[in-house]
Scaffold this motif. Structure first.
Motif, PDB file in Angstrom:
ATOM      1  N   PRO A 280      13.798  17.929 103.334  1.00 32.08           N
ATOM      2  CA  PRO A 280      12.536  17.964 104.085  1.00 32.08           C
ATOM      3  C   PRO A 280      11.891  19.347 104.126  1.00 32.08           C
ATOM      4  O   PRO A 280      10.698  19.467 104.343  1.00 32.08           O
ATOM      5  N   ALA A 281      12.670  20.388 103.938  1.00 25.03           N
ATOM      6  CA  ALA A 281      12.083  21.726 104.030  1.00 25.03           C
ATOM      7  C   ALA A 281      11.373  22.116 102.741  1.00 25.03           C
ATOM      8  O   ALA A 281      10.738  23.160 102.681  1.00 25.03           O
ATOM      9  N   GLY A 282      11.487  21.281 101.720  1.00 27.99           N
ATOM     10  CA  GLY A 282      10.851  21.641 100.460  1.00 27.99           C
ATOM     11  C   GLY A 282      11.788  22.457  99.604  1.00 27.99           C
ATOM     12  O   GLY A 282      12.842  22.911 100.064  1.00 27.99           O
ATOM     13  N   LEU A 283      11.433  22.640  98.333  1.00 26.05           N
ATOM     14  CA  LEU A 283      12.328  23.295  97.388  1.00 26.05           C
ATOM     15  C   LEU A 283      12.639  24.723  97.793  1.00 26.05           C
ATOM     16  O   LEU A 283      13.777  25.160  97.769  1.00 26.05           O
ATOM     17  N   LEU A 284      11.617  25.473  98.164  1.00 23.15           N
ATOM     18  CA  LEU A 284      11.838  26.883  98.475  1.00 23.15           C
ATOM     19  C   LEU A 284      11.649  27.177  99.960  1.00 23.15           C
ATOM     20  O   LEU A 284      11.549  28.320 100.354  1.00 23.15           O
TER      21      LEU A 284
END
Lengths: 292, 386
Positions: A280-284
């Motif tokens: 959920p936090a995204g790739l980076l």
């Protein structure tokens, strides 16, 4: 092989635009915790503004570019002052809904001002001849797009790390109250963030318009794709926006190339769903997201 | 019982007052007007169709009223905007039928919106004259549904005839994934064998796509003799530009969906050499004087230009023809919808903007292949091809 390269380069061009729009989302999100759903409309206004100044009034292209971006940045400021600042309880949800309203309003105004037809806009270089890269054809405008987006990424990075204002903005992003106690005028930083993000959107509109043509309703889909890219890369991470944008653009282009053109838009939202389920936090993005 | 009745009385009184207000200003003409509904995509991405259609309908209504109306009764048009949305089109049709009590409906502008409203008008038996191109609208024939726009069947036939004449045998097609494109694709596939044409690559794109190089690259790989693109603005302009970009010098055929000056403006230089079938309005000045439509077309163009300051396209003609045929059909019916329907089916040799109409119980479009001509874009303008 040249086929694959063509798909890839096409994807990178559209992806760079998504990235730039995602960057606009991020700049604002960092400073205010706000997702501005009118971001796509700033893109549209940038494109149409550029059309009016550069094509209708016949200003030099460089000047029209700068003026269109400046005007949209001002509009971003105005949005913050007129529509968001006076809100009594500035909680994220009402504010986000206000931005949705602003986007509908801006689209309506644009329809009145420019009409409903799409407009064609000249590229930044006069030449319409494609450039050949290992058998794949690329428009000069695509090179402009990628170049300008990279320049903005690097510029924004340097601004955040090397200048006092940039550092102050980052401080506000990390903890607004703490920054305020330390004497950073957080109100002004928020304003600056609004101007920045609107300006970034407008830049996207100006550079994409020669390829896609521009019309009053172009912003919605671009805004959503930019949002997907921002989520994919991790909300708040500038490099994440770039990676997310390009990844999304390339995935779309490959999906069209190797599967079917019908699933192009589905790809963006499938990817978004996937990322929300798995990471959920995204790739980076920072792995622990605790906002709201 | 008495208690229950009272609110109804109240409503009825209110309704009577309201009706009085509505009816009041129209008393000038003497007789009660014939009400005709219009639903067009006046805003939204298909406004290029709906906007001239609305204007042309208003113009046709004024023309009819200036000549004394129909059987001494004026015509009144009630027009709603569908925004190109099938749901809104159905709502608008329901409103026209139940609230405005119209005798017939003109529109909608698009095939998807027309398909959505057809079951409604069939159920309540109100004649509908659609302004959309899709063949599914009149094939198979539904009793109350007519249309004035040339079908894509004729457009495809016109293109293929031209290809056959110029020795084009292998083609790649690129169609938009909406009803217009799907209908065009079906016709392209269905009619190809009749003209000895083989489709070597079949691709599609979304109506809002901004880049079609991926699809064109795949088409390029099959080495066709020509490319056919089926869509409405702005997609086809992007296709034209992308073909230039990829250095594809094949002849590009477009559909009648982009037969407007806007397309030339959008595609710019990339429009050069593109061939497309179109109604005769685009080339009215180039037509020979023997053409029966020439006089009608010139009058329409002059009137429209005078009234709205330009922007004439063939699209407005769909609504204009519909209204004039409806006026013919309305004569002597006294507003009986079934009789209007019967009269519409009997219209023959009506010289209109889109062609010469002869309706029959089997053909609710009434146009033949001569409704189309092939044109090529040269030096930013249209040139008639033989």
């Amino acid at each position: 092989m040249s086929e694959f390269l063509q798909f890839l380069l096409t994807g990178i061009t559209t992806g760079a635009i998504y990235g730039l729009i995602a960057l606009g989302f991020n700049v604002l999100y960092n400073a205010t915790d706000l997702i501005n759903f009118a971001q796509g409309e700033f893109v549209m206004l940038g494109g149409l503004g550029f059309y009016t100044l550069g094509v209708v009034l016949g200003w030099p292209l460089g000047l029209s570019f700068a003026a269109a971006v400046a005007a949209v940045s001002l509009l971003g400021l105005l949005l913050e002052r007129v529509a968001l600042r006076p809100v009594k309880k500035p909680e994220p949800l009402p504010l986000i809904i206000i931005t949705v309203g602003a986007s509908i309003f801006l689209r309506g105004v644009a329809m009145r001002l420019w009409g409903k037809d799409p407009y064609s806009v000249p590229g930044l270089t006069a030449s319409a001849e494609p450039v050949k890269v290992f058998g794949a054809a690329v428009m000069p405008q695509s090179l402009w797009i990628v170049g300008i987006v990279v320049a903005f990424m690097v510029g924004l990075h340097l601004f955040g790390k090397r200048t006092l204002t940039g550092k102050a903005m980052e401080a506000c992003a990390i903890h607004r109250n703490a920054a305020w106690i330390l004497g950073i005028p957080s109100d002004r930083m928020v304003l600056l963030a609004f101007a920045f993000s609107a300006g970034l959107g407008a830049v996207g509109g100006v550079i994409i318009a020669p390829i896609t043509m521009c019309s009053y309703d172009m912003g919605t889909m671009l805004g959503l794709k930019g949002f997907c890219a921002a989520m994919l890369g991790g909300l708040g991470s500038h490099w994440g926006a770039a990676v997310g944008g390009v990844l999304l653009g390339v995935l779309e282009s490959l999906a069209v190339g190797y599967f079917s053109s019908g699933i192009k838009d589905a790809v963006a939202f499938l990817v978004l769903l996937g990322i929300l389920f798995v990471r959920p936090a995204g790739l980076l993005g920072a792995s622990a997201v605790k906002r709201f | 019982m008495e208690r229950k009745a009272r609110p109804w009385m109240c409503w009825m009184a209110a309704a009577a007052v309201a009706l009085g207000f509505v009816a009041g200003p129209k008393a000038g003409f003497g007789a009660e007007p014939y009400k005709v509904g219009g639903i067009f995509s006046i805003t939204g991405s298909s406004s290029f169709l709906g906007d001239p259609e609305k204007k042309s309908l208003e113009m046709a209504v004024d023309e009819i009223n200036a000549q004394g109306g129909i059987d001494g009764r004026p015509v009144e048009a009630v027009i709603y905007d569908t925004e190109g949305d099938p749901t809104k089109a159905v709502l608008a049709v329901n409103k026209l039928i139940s609230k405005d009590n119209v005798l017939a409906i003109i529109g909608p502008s698009l095939t998807p919106t027309t398909l959505a409203v057809m079951p409604v008008v069939e159920r309540v038996q109100v004649p509908l004259i659609s302004c959309a191109a899709g063949i599914q609208i009149v094939e198979p024939v539904k009793p109350y549904v007519f249309k004035t726009a040339q079908s894509d069947v004729l457009a495809v036939a016109t293109i293929y005839k031209h290809m056959q004449k110029h020795g084009i045998k292998k083609i790649g097609i690129l169609t938009v994934t909406n009803a217009f494109g799907v209908s065009g694709r079906d016709q392209l596939v269905k009619q190809a064998p009749d003209y000895g044409i083989r489709i070597v690559k079949e691709e599609a794109y979304g109506a809002n796509d901004t880049d079609m190089t991926a699809q064109l690259t795949k088409i390029k790989g099959e080495n066709p003799d020509a490319v056919v693109c089926w869509g409405t603005n702005p997609g086809p302009a992007v296709v034209a530009k992308n073909m230039r970009q990829l250095g594809l010098t094949l002849p590009l055929y477009q559909s009648h969906g982009v037969a407007s000056p806007k397309f030339i403006e959008l595609a710019g230089e990339a429009a050069e050499g593109i061939r497309l079938p179109t109604g005769k309005i685009l080339v009215a000045d180039l037509l020979p004087d023997t053409d029966p439509q020439k006089a009608v077309l010139k009058k329409y163009i002059a009137d429209y230009t005078q009234r709205y300051g330009g922007g004439v396209s063939g699209f407005g003609g769909y609504a204009y023809d519909a209204m004039h045929m409806l006026a013919k059909a309305l004569k002597g019916t006294g507003g009986d919808k079934a009789k209007i329907r019967d009269n519409l089916e009997k219209i023959s040799n009506h010289v209109g903007i889109s062609g010469v109409f002869t309706m029959t119980p089997q053909d609710h479009n009434g146009l033949g292949p001569e409704a189309f001509v092939m044109v090529e874009i040269r030096n930013g303008t249209w040139k008639l091809l033989d």
